[in-house]
Design an enzyme around this catalytic site. Structure first.
Site, PDB file in Angstrom:
ATOM      1  N   ASN A   9      32.167  34.909  36.218  1.00 40.30           N
ATOM      2  CA  ASN A   9      32.952  35.975  35.581  1.00 40.30           C
ATOM      3  C   ASN A   9      34.147  36.283  36.481  1.00 40.30           C
ATOM      4  O   ASN A   9      33.997  36.915  37.525  1.00 40.30           O
ATOM      5  CB  ASN A   9      32.057  37.210  35.406  1.00 40.30           C
ATOM      6  N   LYS A  11      36.516  38.208  35.885  1.00 39.58           N
ATOM      7  CA  LYS A  11      36.974  39.605  35.684  1.00 39.58           C
ATOM      8  C   LYS A  11      38.493  39.624  35.502  1.00 39.58           C
ATOM      9  O   LYS A  11      39.046  38.681  34.938  1.00 39.58           O
ATOM     10  CB  LYS A  11      36.489  40.489  36.843  1.00 39.58           C
ATOM     11  N   HIS A  95      29.040  44.125  29.845  1.00 37.94           N
ATOM     12  CA  HIS A  95      29.146  44.159  31.306  1.00 37.94           C
ATOM     13  C   HIS A  95      29.172  45.614  31.779  1.00 37.94           C
ATOM     14  O   HIS A  95      29.750  46.480  31.121  1.00 37.94           O
ATOM     15  CB  HIS A  95      30.399  43.420  31.780  1.00 37.94           C
ATOM     16  N   GLU A  97      30.828  47.071  33.949  1.00 42.70           N
ATOM     17  CA  GLU A  97      32.160  47.671  34.131  1.00 42.70           C
ATOM     18  C   GLU A  97      32.685  48.233  32.809  1.00 42.70           C
ATOM     19  O   GLU A  97      33.365  49.254  32.786  1.00 42.70           O
ATOM     20  CB  GLU A  97      33.112  46.626  34.740  1.00 42.70           C
ATOM     21  N   GLU A 165      22.121  42.591  35.862  1.00 40.49           N
ATOM     22  CA  GLU A 165      23.094  42.875  36.910  1.00 40.49           C
ATOM     23  C   GLU A 165      22.952  44.326  37.360  1.00 40.49           C
ATOM     24  O   GLU A 165      23.520  45.233  36.736  1.00 40.49           O
ATOM     25  CB  GLU A 165      24.522  42.655  36.389  1.00 40.49           C
ATOM     26  N   GLY A 171      29.719  43.612  43.273  1.00 39.69           N
ATOM     27  CA  GLY A 171      30.926  43.753  44.085  1.00 39.69           C
ATOM     28  C   GLY A 171      30.712  44.517  45.377  1.00 39.69           C
ATOM     29  O   GLY A 171      31.670  44.934  46.027  1.00 39.69           O
ATOM     30  N   SER A 211      26.653  40.311  43.639  1.00 43.40           N
ATOM     31  CA  SER A 211      26.823  39.813  45.006  1.00 43.40           C
ATOM     32  C   SER A 211      26.104  38.485  45.274  1.00 43.40           C
ATOM     33  O   SER A 211      25.641  38.242  46.391  1.00 43.40           O
ATOM     34  CB  SER A 211      26.408  40.879  46.029  1.00 43.40           C
TER      35      SER A 211
HETATM   36  P1  13P Z   1      29.974  40.147  42.035  1.00 43.78           P
HETATM   37  O1  13P Z   1      29.383  38.755  42.122  1.00 43.78           O
HETATM   38  O2  13P Z   1      31.407  40.186  42.488  1.00 43.78           O
HETATM   39  O3  13P Z   1      29.097  41.157  42.687  1.00 43.78           O
HETATM   40  O4  13P Z   1      30.026  40.519  40.473  1.00 43.78           O
HETATM   41  C1  13P Z   1      28.905  40.316  39.678  1.00 43.78           C
HETATM   42  C2  13P Z   1      29.278  40.516  38.275  1.00 43.78           C
HETATM   43  O5  13P Z   1      29.589  41.621  37.847  1.00 43.78           O
HETATM   44  C3  13P Z   1      29.292  39.337  37.395  1.00 43.78           C
HETATM   45  O6  13P Z   1      29.435  39.698  36.054  1.00 43.78           O
END
Ligand code: 13P
Length: 248
Positions: A9, A11, A95, A97, A165, A171, A211
């Protein structure tokens, strides 16, 4: 057996130059065959045509979102029909976010998953608890409620990958331990067993995100209910190749 699944992803990151570099790194990599691992990368919408037309054919692309119903007067949205029209096979929905920053509710995410599937897209559906919810002991309840809103609207689980997740791991560099991931994946599979069917529970891929790195992926991948990864930050880097390789 469930085929290992590794999603990247990206983002809201990248310039066209950076995207070309990432695609070139992926195209030149030596990874297990597509019989062993399914690899799907998810660039921002604007780069989807570029990535799709230049990426090696054994890797696939996903959009990061799509609209909840048929397109029309919805300024700024991209419809499932448009993704299908461009031959984009996958979409990430729910997601954290988007759930938190854009207030997407469990029901709204469930509606999106159902609509995307009805149009022929395959869906990476994301669930996960916040740190506060984990500390309150409600992790399983939270992810079950998120999954329930999807299951209430969806019967075609063959085209769904469930991504666990935990929000506190996204992150942050604070990856879930293999035991923590396995525990929630096990509970999610049990939930599917009791609320959908034994077949759906046995065949649905449940992947971990938060992560994930080249350094921690192998231990996580060794857990019986961890069927792959959804990778954020590390999917923009060459170490994504190492994560793909953790499939074998
Ligand atoms: P990170 O791997 O940057 O922690 O993000 C995970 C994520 O949100 C994948 O959709």
């Amino acid at each position: 057996a469930r085929k290992f699944f590794v999603g990247g992803n990206w983002k809201c990151n990248g310039t066209s130059e950076e995207v070309k570099k990432i695609v070139s790194t992926l195209n030149n990599s030596q990874v297990p065959s597509s019989d062993v691992v399914e690899v799907v990368v998810s660039p921002p919408f604007v780069f989807l045509p570029l990535v799709k037309s230049t990426l090696r054919p054994d890797f696939h692309v996903a959009a990061q979102n799509c609209w909840v119903k048929k397109g029309g007067a919805f300024t700024g949205e991209v419809s499932a029909e448009m993704l299908v029209n461009l031959d984009i096979p996958w979409v990430i929905l729910g997601h954290s976010e988007r759930r938190s920053l854009l207030n997407e509710s469990n029901e709204f995410v469930g509606d999106k998953v159902a609509y995307a599937l009805s149009q022929g897209l395959k869906v990476i559906a994301c669930v996960g608890e916040t740190l506060e919810q984990r500390e309150a002991g409600s992790t399983v309840e939270v992810v079950a409620a998120q999954t329930k809103a999807i299951a209430a609207r969806v019967s075609n689980w063959a085209d769904v990958v469930l991504a666990y997740e935990p929000v506190w791991a996204i992150g942050t560099g604070k990856v879930a331990t293999p035991a923590q991931a396995q525990e929630v994946h096990y509970e999610l599979r049990k939930w599917l067993q009791e609320n959908t069917s034994p077949e759906v529970a046995a065949t649905t891929r449940i992947i971990y995100g938060g992560s994930v790195s080249g350094a921690n992926c192998k231990e996580l991948a060794a857990k019986p209910d961890v069927d792959g990864f959804l990778v954020g930050g590390a999917s923009l880097k060459p170490e994504f190749i190492d994560i793909i390789k953790s499939a074998e």
